[in-house]
Design a protein around this motif. Structure first.
Motif, mmCIF file in Angstrom:
data_model
loop_
_atom_site.group_PDB
_atom_site.id
_atom_site.type_symbol
_atom_site.label_atom_id
_atom_site.label_comp_id
_atom_site.label_asym_id
_atom_site.label_seq_id
_atom_site.Cartn_x
_atom_site.Cartn_y
_atom_site.Cartn_z
ATOM 1 N N LEU A 8 -1.002 -3.321 -10.824
ATOM 2 C CA LEU A 8 -1.329 -2.871 -9.475
ATOM 3 C C LEU A 8 -1.564 -4.042 -8.532
ATOM 4 O O LEU A 8 -1.107 -4.032 -7.385
ATOM 5 N N VAL A 9 -2.268 -5.063 -9.009
ATOM 6 C CA VAL A 9 -2.554 -6.228 -8.155
ATOM 7 C C VAL A 9 -1.253 -6.931 -7.771
ATOM 8 O O VAL A 9 -1.039 -7.280 -6.599
ATOM 9 N N LEU A 10 -0.376 -7.139 -8.735
ATOM 10 C CA LEU A 10 0.868 -7.866 -8.462
ATOM 11 C C LEU A 10 1.783 -7.129 -7.483
ATOM 12 O O LEU A 10 2.386 -7.750 -6.607
ATOM 13 N N ILE A 11 1.878 -5.808 -7.612
ATOM 14 C CA ILE A 11 2.777 -5.098 -6.692
ATOM 15 C C ILE A 11 2.138 -4.936 -5.311
ATOM 16 O O ILE A 11 2.836 -4.955 -4.296
ATOM 17 N N MET A 12 0.802 -4.790 -5.265
ATOM 18 C CA MET A 12 0.161 -4.643 -3.962
ATOM 19 C C MET A 12 0.147 -5.960 -3.196
ATOM 20 O O MET A 12 0.208 -5.982 -1.974
ATOM 21 N N THR A 62 1.072 2.251 -1.986
ATOM 22 C CA THR A 62 -0.100 2.342 -2.857
ATOM 23 C C THR A 62 -1.355 1.921 -2.119
ATOM 24 O O THR A 62 -2.397 2.597 -2.188
ATOM 25 N N ARG A 63 -1.289 0.799 -1.408
ATOM 26 C CA ARG A 63 -2.459 0.306 -0.669
ATOM 27 C C ARG A 63 -2.954 1.330 0.337
ATOM 28 O O ARG A 63 -4.155 1.511 0.526
ATOM 29 N N PHE A 64 -2.007 1.999 0.986
ATOM 30 C CA PHE A 64 -2.393 2.961 2.015
ATOM 31 C C PHE A 64 -2.929 4.261 1.434
ATOM 32 O O PHE A 64 -3.941 4.794 1.880
ATOM 33 N N VAL A 65 -2.252 4.773 0.411
ATOM 34 C CA VAL A 65 -2.495 6.158 0.011
ATOM 35 C C VAL A 65 -3.658 6.346 -0.956
ATOM 36 O O VAL A 65 -4.286 7.414 -0.977
#
Length: 481
Positions: A26-30, A457-460
């Protein structure tokens, strides 16, 4: 004694590594340090080696691919089918009706997105919902320069609430796992789910006001006028591959597709171009009937969904484009979406295969269940609702409903909490689940909307988790959970 301690340490190590793997992904894609496909493949492969099971990586990946292959096939042919339906003009009346309602007002457009996604979700299939919603709304968001993550976020949350329909999947899984009647689970939950949907629409109103404040309100003519000053490329080759060219709005001469700025790419208002070569007005009612029959067959489960879409895509192509060059042009036009989505699904198969094959997902779930305080026993329905939010995000619905829910139900029964209450509470996490990196449909959503998965992801996540808590709170308030 040493052996016993080692046996205890190994599950704990798997639990820690499982959480670490998900967090790393999650950290890497965000942070956009890796693409979702690369992260879905390389991160689990690396952690599989850390666990000491690198030699079994091939088996885990094949198992994951095998389990997701029908889903990938369904998405591939669903994209082709609905792509053809968009090309031939089936959804043009819907787009025009939404344009008429929205009147180029960002607030109305965002609310319209939520309402449209909720209505289309009645078919019980997330991929279908996202394809139709994005096809209808993307031109408006693009033309007004609205935030595309607002569109994907609102659509995903509305679909997540509606995904609890008995034919949508989660309710049927909960009923099967706990040997209950699906209607006994779903019908009493309707008021709580309705509150969740109302919250999504209210949130869409707030986000729409924010967009309206940022952009202002245009008239419909102002929105549509730039459309006629651009090159609109219809199709990808053959007789459908001819471009319609008009003079540039800034006084420049006619240009090619390559001359257009990024925000004016051919997809922008393609769905509304009344002169595109792919329109088939004489076949409108045939296409409408074919779509109704297809969706009815899905809901009634006459055939497996991948088979239905395969037959539907073949029929739609053959009837609407009887000439082989035209069929090839349509397939080429939608090849990018097909490749992006199917690639994501098979990459996700690596992630799920390693999570399940190494046992990490089981140990993570058991650790969460085992750490529930004894005093929370009589409140196991509430605990199930809370746990469903993260667990259905990090696990497939199959893993949660068939692997974890029976354990939670057993713990609840020991404290006098009925399995029905546990089953209803288990539906709470679905608004967030629909944005999980393990849900293939979300890649259809972000792919068609041209949104980075990390941005979505960050938004939702925060809004979807809040929607789930609203459903849980309403369920408790109404005495359902």
């Amino acid at each position: 004694m040493e052996c016993s301690r080692a046996n205890v340490r190994y599950p704990l190590m798997l639990t820690i590594l499982g959480f670490a793997m998900i967090a790393t992904f999650l950290v890497l894609i965000m942070l956009k340090k890796m693409s979702p496909i690369a992260a879905l493949v390389l991160i689990p492969a690396l952690f599989c080696v850390f666990v000491g099971k690198g030699a079994h990586l091939g088996d885990y990946v094949i198992d994951g691919v095998t389990s997701l292959a029908p889903t990938a096939a369904m998405l591939m042919f669903a994209i082709v089918y609905f792509g053809v339906m968009i090309d031939v003009g089936l959804f043009d009346p819907v787009v025009r009706a939404i344009l008429k309602f929205c009147k180029a007002d960002p607030l109305r457009i965002v609310v319209g997105t939520a309402v449209l996604a909720a209505i289309v979700s009645l078919d019980g299939d997330g991929s279908t919902t996202f394809m139709i919603t994005v096809s209808a709304m993307y031109p408006l968001y693009k033309r007004l320069k609205m935030s595309l993550v607002v569109m994907t976020g609102v659509a995903a949350m509305a679909n997540g609430v509606m995904n609890t329909l008995p034919w949508g999947g989660p309710t049927a899984r909960a009923a099967t796992a706990l040997k209950l009647d699906a209607s006994d689970i779903f019908v009493p939950m309707i008021p709580a789910l309705a509150m969740g949907l109302v919250f999504v629409i209210a949130l869409a109103y707030v986000l729409g006001r924010r967009e309206r404040k940022r952009l202002g309100v245009l008239t419909l003519d102002e929105v549509l006028e730039p459309q006629e000053a651009e090159t609109v490329l219809v199709g990808a080759g053959g007789s459908d591959g001819k471009a319609r060219t008009a003079s540039g709005g800034s006084g420049a001469g006619a240009g090619t597709h390559a001359d257009l700025p990024e925000d004016s790419e051919d997809e922008g208002f393609q769905g509304l171009d009344p002169n595109r070569a792919t329109l088939r007005p004489k076949l409108y009612w045939f296409n409408a009937l074919l779509t109704v029959v297809l969706l009815t067959a899905m809901i009634m489960e006459w055939l497996p969904i991948p088979v239905l879409f395969l037959l539907g895509a073949a029929t739609a192509l053959t009837v609407n484009f009887p000439h082989i060059p035209d069929q090839k042009a349509r397939l080429a036009a939608h090849a990018e979406n097909v490749l992006n989505v199917s690639g994501m699904v098979f990459a996700a198969a690596v992630f799920t295969g390693v999570l399940q094959g190494t046992g990490m997902v089981d140990h993570m779930a058991r650790w969460l269940v085992d750490n529930i305080p004894d005093g929370m026993g009589p409140h196991m329905a509430f605990v199930t609702g809370v746990l469903s939010i993260p667990l259905t995000y990090f696990m497939s619905n199959d893993g949660f409903y068939f692997g974890i829910l029976p354990v939670l139900a057993e713990a609840g029964q020991a404290h006098g909490v009925s399995s029905l209450e546990i089953a209803r509470a288990s539906l709470v996490g679905q608004p967030l689940h629909m944005s999980s990196p393990l849900v293939p449909a979300v890649y259809v959503l972000v792919g068609m909307a041209k949104v980075e998965f990390g941005d979505h992801t960050r938004f939702v996540v925060k809004w979807a988790a809040l929607t789930s808590l609203v459903v849980l709170g309403a369920g408790i308030l109404f005495g359902i959970i």
